[in-house]
Design an enzyme around this catalytic site. Structure first.
Site, short mmCIF file in Angstrom:
data_model
loop_
_atom_site.label_atom_id
_atom_site.label_comp_id
_atom_site.label_asym_id
_atom_site.label_seq_id
_atom_site.Cartn_x
_atom_site.Cartn_y
_atom_site.Cartn_z
N GLU A 160 0.80 -1.22 0.00
CA GLU A 160 0.00 0.00 0.00
C GLU A 160 0.84 1.28 0.00
O GLU A 160 0.67 2.16 0.84
CB GLU A 160 -0.97 -0.02 1.19
CG GLU A 160 -1.93 -1.20 1.13
CD GLU A 160 -2.85 -1.29 2.34
OE1 GLU A 160 -2.80 -0.38 3.20
OE2 GLU A 160 -3.60 -2.27 2.43
N ASN A 199 1.92 -5.15 -3.22
CA ASN A 199 0.53 -5.44 -2.86
C ASN A 199 -0.22 -4.15 -2.55
O ASN A 199 0.30 -3.29 -1.84
CB ASN A 199 0.52 -6.36 -1.62
CG ASN A 199 -0.83 -6.97 -1.34
OD1 ASN A 199 -1.37 -7.69 -2.17
ND2 ASN A 199 -1.38 -6.71 -0.16
N HIS A 237 -10.73 -6.14 -2.39
CA HIS A 237 -11.79 -5.83 -1.41
C HIS A 237 -12.92 -5.16 -2.17
O HIS A 237 -12.98 -3.92 -2.29
CB HIS A 237 -11.26 -4.92 -0.31
CG HIS A 237 -10.18 -5.54 0.53
ND1 HIS A 237 -10.38 -6.71 1.22
CD2 HIS A 237 -8.89 -5.17 0.76
CE1 HIS A 237 -9.27 -7.02 1.88
NE2 HIS A 237 -8.35 -6.11 1.60
N GLU A 280 -6.41 -10.59 -1.21
CA GLU A 280 -7.20 -10.37 0.00
C GLU A 280 -8.68 -10.33 -0.36
O GLU A 280 -9.43 -9.46 0.08
CB GLU A 280 -6.77 -9.06 0.68
CG GLU A 280 -5.28 -9.03 1.02
CD GLU A 280 -4.85 -7.77 1.76
OE1 GLU A 280 -5.73 -7.09 2.32
OE2 GLU A 280 -3.64 -7.48 1.78
N ASP A 291 -12.46 -10.48 -0.74
CA ASP A 291 -13.74 -10.57 -0.02
C ASP A 291 -14.73 -9.65 -0.71
O ASP A 291 -14.34 -8.69 -1.39
CB ASP A 291 -13.60 -10.24 1.49
CG ASP A 291 -12.80 -8.97 1.76
OD1 ASP A 291 -12.86 -8.03 0.96
OD2 ASP A 291 -12.09 -8.93 2.78
#
Length: 379
Positions: A165, A206, A241, A270, A272
């Site tokens: 990030e 990432n 996300h 990640e 979801d």
């Protein structure tokens, strides 16, 4: 791939209860294959695990992790504040347990994360008088940390999220203390140090919201800069996300295509899918975000309506269909949490909500339609 049938929710629940009570492997003859088996010739199917799961405290959780997934990521135990909380003090026990869980089942083990602006203690950036370090001093601390952690798990952890990030939403570099003190090349230095500590490990950048054109352009600049200098980078991780609407399939596909053009693979690290209303208009995954609880932001506290679960299934199915289309350029799909009980989205950006973003329910049974939609794409 042979056709995959679907076990009934009742049947699967009974199987899980029996198997976990007796510590046996989940047998699923009706479904035929679990996630990892269905996609074994395409990409790894991973899951982020917390400390309790790394310590294998719950047999049901342990069974599901080993049965359904062939890759694991640590939710928090390899982040700087946990593994290196004080200067000269390392807390390896939780991370050792995490790695042990993966090696026992021959999983592809991920290290997350070496350099990040968040969950890094303040002492990392200051001297004993709390003055900011010089560039050279902070580079030394970065190198010492990376050398120590990566070398400890050399040959066991197969891939590292080296930098996490580093970008603003417009694609510019975030003004973190890493950048302020070291300069823009702190990213390159982190990758250099990680590669030197374990030349065989895969190295990744990432970030979230890379489906947005401007932010993705910033990530591509990072990739190009590393490659121009001969610094290895295997893949970029798009955190994934999403929600039921945000991040169109066209944008996700453009993300994959653009990173392929940049010469790297793209992993979804990640994953979801939130089913709840957006709490703010920013739609970022910045852990620093926090919003006030309102009842209208938590509409499914008493259970997920069937029609919403069906939408979730359709969404997962569409996204996995896209993953399969680009399977040659995707190494790993990782769900961020084992079940709805474990998801960070219950408390972010609004604490106390009840979210349902993952294939496993809070009681560790599969969401029937979600599982079917995902597995059908592997045929």
């Amino acid at each position: 791939m042979r056709k995959i049938g679907l076990i009934t929710a009742v049947g699967l629940c009974s199987i899980l209860l029996f198997s976990c009570k007796h510590g046996a492997e989940v047998k699923d003859d009706t479904m035929g294959k679990t996630f990892k088996d269905a996609f074994k010739d395409k990409f790894y199917i991973g899951v982020a695990i917390n400390r309790r799961q790394a310590l294998q405290k719950n047999e049901k959780e342990t069974t599901l992790i080993k049965q359904y997934f062939n890759s694991i990521s640590p939710e928090n135990d390899l982040k700087w504040e946990n593994i290196h909380p004080s200067q000269g003090i390392y807390n390896f026990d939780p991370a050792d347990s995490y790695v042990k869980t993966g090696t026992e089942s021959d999983m592809f083990i991920i290290g997350h994360t070496l350099v990040w602006h968040s969950q890094t203690p303040d002492w990392v950036f200051t001297d004993e008088q709390e003055n900011l370090l010089t560039r050279e001093e902070l580079l030394k601390r970065m190198k010492d940390h990376i050398d120590t952690v990566v070398s400890r798990y050399k040959g066991k952890i197969k891939g590292w999220d080296v930098v996490n990030e580093a970008l603003n939403e417009d694609g510019s570099l975030r003004d973190s203390k890493w950048r302020t003190i070291i300069g823009d090349d702190y990213i390159e230095k982190a990758f250099e140090f990680a590669h030197a500590a374990d030349p065989e490990a895969e190295l990744y950048y990432n970030d979230y919201n890379l489906y947005k054109t401007e932010k993705r352009s910033g990530a591509i600049k990072i990739v190009n800069s590393l490659k121009e200098k001969g610094i290895p980078i295997k893949a970029v991780g798009e955190q994934g996300h999403y929600n039921l609407d945000r991040a169109s399939l066209q944008d996700i596909e453009a993300t994959i295509q653009d990173f392929i053009k940049a010469g790297v693979n793209v992993n979804f690290t990640e994953l979801d899918i939130s089913v709840l209303p957006e709490a703010n208009a920013d739609a970022t995954a910045d852990v620093a975000n926090s919003e006030i609880y309102k009842e209208e932001l938590n509409p499914y506290a008493d259970g997920l309506p069937t029609e919403v679960e069906n939408r979730l299934a359709q969404r997962y199915g569409s996204i996995f269909k896209l993953f399969v289309k680009y399977e040659k350029h995707i190494d790993r799909i990782t769900f961020w949490g084992l079940s709805d009980a474990d998801t960070w989205l219950n408390n972010w950006p609004v604490r106390g909500r009840t979210n349902y973003p993952l294939p496993f329910n809070r009681d560790y049974t599969l969401k029937k339609e979600v599982a079917k939609a995902i597995l059908d794409t592997a045929k």
